[in-house]
Design a protein around this motif. Structure first.
Motif, short mmCIF file in Angstrom:
data_model
loop_
_atom_site.label_atom_id
_atom_site.label_comp_id
_atom_site.label_asym_id
_atom_site.label_seq_id
_atom_site.Cartn_x
_atom_site.Cartn_y
_atom_site.Cartn_z
N UNK A 5 50.11 33.08 83.69
CA UNK A 5 49.09 32.82 82.67
C UNK A 5 49.65 33.23 81.32
N UNK A 6 48.98 32.80 80.28
CA UNK A 6 49.35 33.09 78.90
C UNK A 6 48.13 33.70 78.22
N UNK A 7 48.35 34.53 77.21
CA UNK A 7 47.26 35.01 76.37
C UNK A 7 47.51 34.60 74.93
N UNK A 8 46.41 34.45 74.21
CA UNK A 8 46.42 34.23 72.76
C UNK A 8 45.49 35.26 72.16
N UNK A 9 45.96 35.98 71.16
CA UNK A 9 45.17 37.03 70.52
C UNK A 9 45.16 36.77 69.01
N UNK A 10 43.97 36.72 68.43
CA UNK A 10 43.84 36.47 67.00
C UNK A 10 43.37 37.74 66.30
N UNK A 11 44.23 38.35 65.48
CA UNK A 11 43.82 39.53 64.72
C UNK A 11 42.85 39.15 63.60
N UNK A 12 41.86 40.01 63.37
CA UNK A 12 40.95 39.81 62.25
C UNK A 12 40.62 41.16 61.64
N UNK A 20 38.81 38.15 57.43
CA UNK A 20 40.11 37.49 57.26
C UNK A 20 40.84 37.54 58.59
N UNK A 21 41.70 36.55 58.78
CA UNK A 21 42.43 36.40 60.04
C UNK A 21 43.92 36.47 59.75
N UNK A 22 44.65 37.13 60.64
CA UNK A 22 46.11 37.19 60.50
C UNK A 22 46.71 36.03 61.27
N UNK A 23 47.56 35.28 60.60
CA UNK A 23 48.35 34.25 61.27
C UNK A 23 49.81 34.65 61.12
N UNK A 24 50.59 34.35 62.15
CA UNK A 24 51.97 34.80 62.21
C UNK A 24 52.89 33.60 62.31
N UNK A 25 54.00 33.65 61.58
CA UNK A 25 54.97 32.55 61.61
C UNK A 25 56.08 32.89 62.59
N UNK A 26 56.28 32.02 63.55
CA UNK A 26 57.34 32.24 64.55
C UNK A 26 58.70 32.20 63.87
N UNK A 27 59.56 33.12 64.26
CA UNK A 27 60.90 33.19 63.69
C UNK A 27 61.76 32.00 64.09
N UNK A 28 61.61 31.55 65.33
CA UNK A 28 62.50 30.50 65.84
C UNK A 28 62.03 29.09 65.50
N UNK A 29 60.73 28.83 65.51
CA UNK A 29 60.26 27.46 65.32
C UNK A 29 59.49 27.25 64.02
N UNK A 30 59.27 28.29 63.25
CA UNK A 30 58.72 28.21 61.90
C UNK A 30 57.30 27.65 61.81
N UNK A 31 56.49 27.82 62.82
CA UNK A 31 55.10 27.39 62.72
C UNK A 31 54.17 28.61 62.81
N UNK A 104 45.33 46.34 57.21
CA UNK A 104 45.94 45.03 56.99
C UNK A 104 47.45 45.04 57.21
N UNK A 105 48.05 46.20 57.34
CA UNK A 105 49.50 46.27 57.55
C UNK A 105 49.81 46.10 59.03
N UNK A 114 57.01 36.51 59.44
CA UNK A 114 56.07 36.89 58.40
C UNK A 114 54.65 36.70 58.93
N UNK A 115 53.72 37.37 58.30
CA UNK A 115 52.30 37.16 58.61
C UNK A 115 51.54 37.12 57.30
N UNK A 116 50.32 36.61 57.35
CA UNK A 116 49.45 36.67 56.18
C UNK A 116 48.01 36.72 56.65
N UNK A 117 47.20 37.41 55.85
CA UNK A 117 45.76 37.48 56.08
C UNK A 117 45.13 36.37 55.26
N UNK A 118 44.35 35.54 55.92
CA UNK A 118 43.80 34.36 55.26
C UNK A 118 42.34 34.16 55.66
N UNK A 119 41.69 33.29 54.92
CA UNK A 119 40.32 32.89 55.24
C UNK A 119 40.31 32.05 56.51
#
Length: 156
Positions: A5-12, A20-31, A104-105, A114-119
């Motif tokens: 199984x896989x998990x997905x966790x969304x920080x807020x 605000x929600x944290x989204x993370x950019x994958x190092x290898x695939x850049x999404x 937020x850190x 990288x990550x960023x906190x966004x709407x």
């Protein structure tokens, strides 16, 4: 041993800007995505979510974890690259969670650059995977309902 199984966790985080929600950019695939990973040994999905959140961002046991109803099936080859559990296991479930950050850190692992906190709106438009978007929508809606209930209780 990797569990099937896989998990997905969304920080807020809740702050003066609302949620605000944290989204993370994958190092290898850049999404952009949430925290994702697989179970190990005898872990259950909640234990996996907590471990992955800690490993990928440093968010610990003191953070509130919200179990979401959103589930999807992922092709095994897209997750682990081959038929790890035999040719009868073609898809595995993805369990989803929200995790409330206390700060937020985030301390990123090498998996993300990288990550960023966004709407909510920016997160929704930035995320690559539909499963991430659906889980984000559910989390956002649950948080709005919770806030609405708090407002109504305060008026009583």
């Amino acid at each position: 041993m990797r569990a099937p199984y896989q998990v997905l966790v969304i920080p807020f985080i809740c702050n003066e800007n609302g949620v605000e929600y944290a989204i993370l950019k994958r190092s290898d695939m850049k999404y952009w995505q949430g925290i994702a990973g697989g179970g190990e040994n005898e872990e259950n999905p909640e234990q996996t979510a907590r471990r992955e959140a800690f490993e990928e961002t440093g968010l610990g046991e003191d953070c509130r974890l919200i179990t979401l109803d959103t589930k999807t099936s992922l092709p095994v080859e897209h997750v682990v690259g081959h038929f790890l559990w035999g040719e009868d296991v073609l898809v595995i479930p993805e369990h989803t969670f929200g995790i409330e950050a206390t700060d937020q850190k985030l301390n990123l692992s090498k998996e993300h650059s990288v990550y960023k906190w966004v709407s909510y709106e920016e997160a929704l438009s930035s995320l690559k995977w539909d499963s991430n978007k659906t889980a984000l929508w559910e989390l956002h809606t649950r948080l709005k309902i919770r806030d609405h209930q708090k407002e109504n209780n305060a008026k009583l």
